[in-house]
Design a protein around this motif. Structure first.
Motif, PDB file in Angstrom:
ATOM      1  N   ASP A 106     -43.335  26.719  16.824  1.00 38.92           N
ATOM      2  CA  ASP A 106     -43.047  25.561  15.971  1.00 38.92           C
ATOM      3  C   ASP A 106     -42.218  26.053  14.793  1.00 38.92           C
ATOM      4  O   ASP A 106     -42.720  26.794  13.945  1.00 38.92           O
ATOM      5  CB  ASP A 106     -44.346  24.912  15.501  1.00 38.92           C
ATOM      6  N   LYS A 108     -40.921  24.458  12.199  1.00 33.51           N
ATOM      7  CA  LYS A 108     -41.282  23.992  10.861  1.00 33.51           C
ATOM      8  C   LYS A 108     -42.479  24.757  10.321  1.00 33.51           C
ATOM      9  O   LYS A 108     -42.554  25.059   9.126  1.00 33.51           O
ATOM     10  CB  LYS A 108     -41.531  22.489  10.852  1.00 33.51           C
ATOM     11  N   GLN A 109     -43.437  25.100  11.202  1.00 30.12           N
ATOM     12  CA  GLN A 109     -44.596  25.877  10.773  1.00 30.12           C
ATOM     13  C   GLN A 109     -44.170  27.293  10.386  1.00 30.12           C
ATOM     14  O   GLN A 109     -44.719  27.874   9.441  1.00 30.12           O
ATOM     15  CB  GLN A 109     -45.632  25.917  11.897  1.00 30.12           C
ATOM     16  N   ARG A 111     -41.287  28.063   9.068  1.00 25.12           N
ATOM     17  CA  ARG A 111     -40.675  27.930   7.745  1.00 25.12           C
ATOM     18  C   ARG A 111     -41.746  27.833   6.666  1.00 25.12           C
ATOM     19  O   ARG A 111     -41.660  28.475   5.622  1.00 25.12           O
ATOM     20  CB  ARG A 111     -39.820  26.652   7.682  1.00 25.12           C
ATOM     21  N   ARG A 112     -42.740  27.018   6.926  1.00 24.82           N
ATOM     22  CA  ARG A 112     -43.771  26.785   5.907  1.00 24.82           C
ATOM     23  C   ARG A 112     -44.614  28.025   5.650  1.00 24.82           C
ATOM     24  O   ARG A 112     -45.212  28.166   4.593  1.00 24.82           O
ATOM     25  CB  ARG A 112     -44.652  25.605   6.334  1.00 24.82           C
ATOM     26  N   SER A 134     -37.371  21.263  14.827  1.00 24.82           N
ATOM     27  CA  SER A 134     -36.996  20.421  13.690  1.00 24.82           C
ATOM     28  C   SER A 134     -35.943  21.169  12.888  1.00 24.82           C
ATOM     29  O   SER A 134     -35.690  22.350  13.129  1.00 24.82           O
ATOM     30  CB  SER A 134     -38.204  20.093  12.815  1.00 24.82           C
ATOM     31  N   ASP A 135     -35.357  20.484  11.937  1.00 24.48           N
ATOM     32  CA  ASP A 135     -34.365  21.078  11.051  1.00 24.48           C
ATOM     33  C   ASP A 135     -34.913  21.035   9.629  1.00 24.48           C
ATOM     34  O   ASP A 135     -36.082  20.660   9.417  1.00 24.48           O
ATOM     35  CB  ASP A 135     -33.042  20.308  11.166  1.00 24.48           C
ATOM     36  N   TYR A 136     -34.092  21.392   8.656  1.00 19.46           N
ATOM     37  CA  TYR A 136     -34.558  21.390   7.275  1.00 19.46           C
ATOM     38  C   TYR A 136     -33.376  21.203   6.334  1.00 19.46           C
ATOM     39  O   TYR A 136     -32.227  21.549   6.649  1.00 19.46           O
ATOM     40  CB  TYR A 136     -35.278  22.692   6.935  1.00 19.46           C
ATOM     41  N   ASP A 141     -38.404  19.899   4.480  1.00 16.94           N
ATOM     42  CA  ASP A 141     -38.468  21.048   5.396  1.00 16.94           C
ATOM     43  C   ASP A 141     -38.723  20.652   6.845  1.00 16.94           C
ATOM     44  O   ASP A 141     -38.973  21.504   7.693  1.00 16.94           O
ATOM     45  CB  ASP A 141     -39.519  22.059   4.938  1.00 16.94           C
ATOM     46  N   CYS A 142     -38.629  19.350   7.154  1.00  9.73           N
ATOM     47  CA  CYS A 142     -38.842  18.889   8.527  1.00  9.73           C
ATOM     48  C   CYS A 142     -37.996  17.650   8.775  1.00  9.73           C
ATOM     49  O   CYS A 142     -38.427  16.522   8.524  1.00  9.73           O
ATOM     50  CB  CYS A 142     -40.324  18.602   8.757  1.00  9.73           C
ATOM     51  N   LEU A 172     -41.368  15.688  14.512  1.00  3.71           N
ATOM     52  CA  LEU A 172     -41.129  15.360  13.108  1.00  3.71           C
ATOM     53  C   LEU A 172     -42.284  14.541  12.542  1.00  3.71           C
ATOM     54  O   LEU A 172     -43.036  13.905  13.281  1.00  3.71           O
ATOM     55  CB  LEU A 172     -39.845  14.535  12.962  1.00  3.71           C
ATOM     56  N   GLY A 176     -39.300  12.513   8.162  1.00  2.00           N
ATOM     57  CA  GLY A 176     -38.212  13.377   8.600  1.00  2.00           C
ATOM     58  C   GLY A 176     -37.068  12.664   9.286  1.00  2.00           C
ATOM     59  O   GLY A 176     -36.080  13.302   9.662  1.00  2.00           O
TER      60      GLY A 176
END
Length: 209
Positions: A106, A108-109, A111-112, A134-136, A141-142, A172, A176
């Motif tokens: 994942d 987004k996870q 990134r977080r 996902s993108d940011y 961030d999602c 998303l 998002g």
């Protein structure tokens, strides 16, 4: 509905909890077989718990073996609040399970968790069964793929190089995206880029439109 309870069931000193959790998840696997669902996604143990990670991995293997009885792949996702949100735990999990593991990546996870995408890809390499994409942007961030800073072509090439042949979903939160049309356009773009990205057989030559 039990994704937030996995630490309670599967990272506990109480044997009865493990039995209860296994009974619930066996029912999930039964339903997956009936509906033709290929995988169940597991979040796992919270970062802050003192439960030994090796024992948690042993419980993951128990669930994974049970899932196989129903033709289901039991996959560990990198979730920021959980131990496998960090590459070092992903690598430990591969060691503790004898590499009998499938991962859901994942982005987004990742990134977080403050982890570089390349580092998580390297930790999961060869064992990624599914991707949550996902993108940011600076504000969010999602967001829908293609709306921000994620370079899709290099990412897809790295997936291909690692042997990935699974499914990718755009995942998303409601904040998002703005409309169904935005989602459809994003999905069409992802399909086009992913279909055109490959690593040529027998060489390291990368191909991408």
């Amino acid at each position: 509905f039990t994704s937030g309870m996995e630490t309670f069931f599967f990272a506990s000193e109480y044997g009865g909890r493990l039995e209860d959790g296994l009974r619930i998840y066996r029912r999930y696997f039964e339903i997956c077989r009936v509906l033709g669902i290929p995988r169940v996604v597991f979040h796992g143990d919270y970062r802050q718990t003192p439960f030994p990670f090796q024992r948690h991995c042993e419980n993951y293997l128990l669930l994974r073996r049970t899932a196989r009885e129903y033709g289901v792949d039991f996959c560990q996702e990198n979730v920021v609040r959980c131990k496998c949100g960090l590459p070092e735990y992903v690598r430990q999990m591969r060691e503790y399970t004898g590499d009998d593991v499938s991962f859901v990546l994942d982005v987004k996870q990742q990134r977080r968790a403050g982890v570089q995408l390349e580092e998580m890809l390297d930790a999961m390499r060869g064992k990624i069964a599914h991707v949550h994409l996902s993108d940011y942007t600076q504000q969010n961030d999602c967001t829908a793929p293609g709306t921000g800073g994620l370079a899709l072509e290099p990412f897809f090439r790295e997936l291909r190089r690692g042997g990935f042949a699974g499914d990718i979903i755009i995942e998303l939160y409601r904040s998002g995206f703005s409309s169904m049309d935005e989602l459809l356009a994003s999905a069409a773009m992802v399909n086009k880029i992913y279909a055109g990205c490959s690593v040529a057989s027998g060489s390291e030559k990368e191909q991408c439109p």
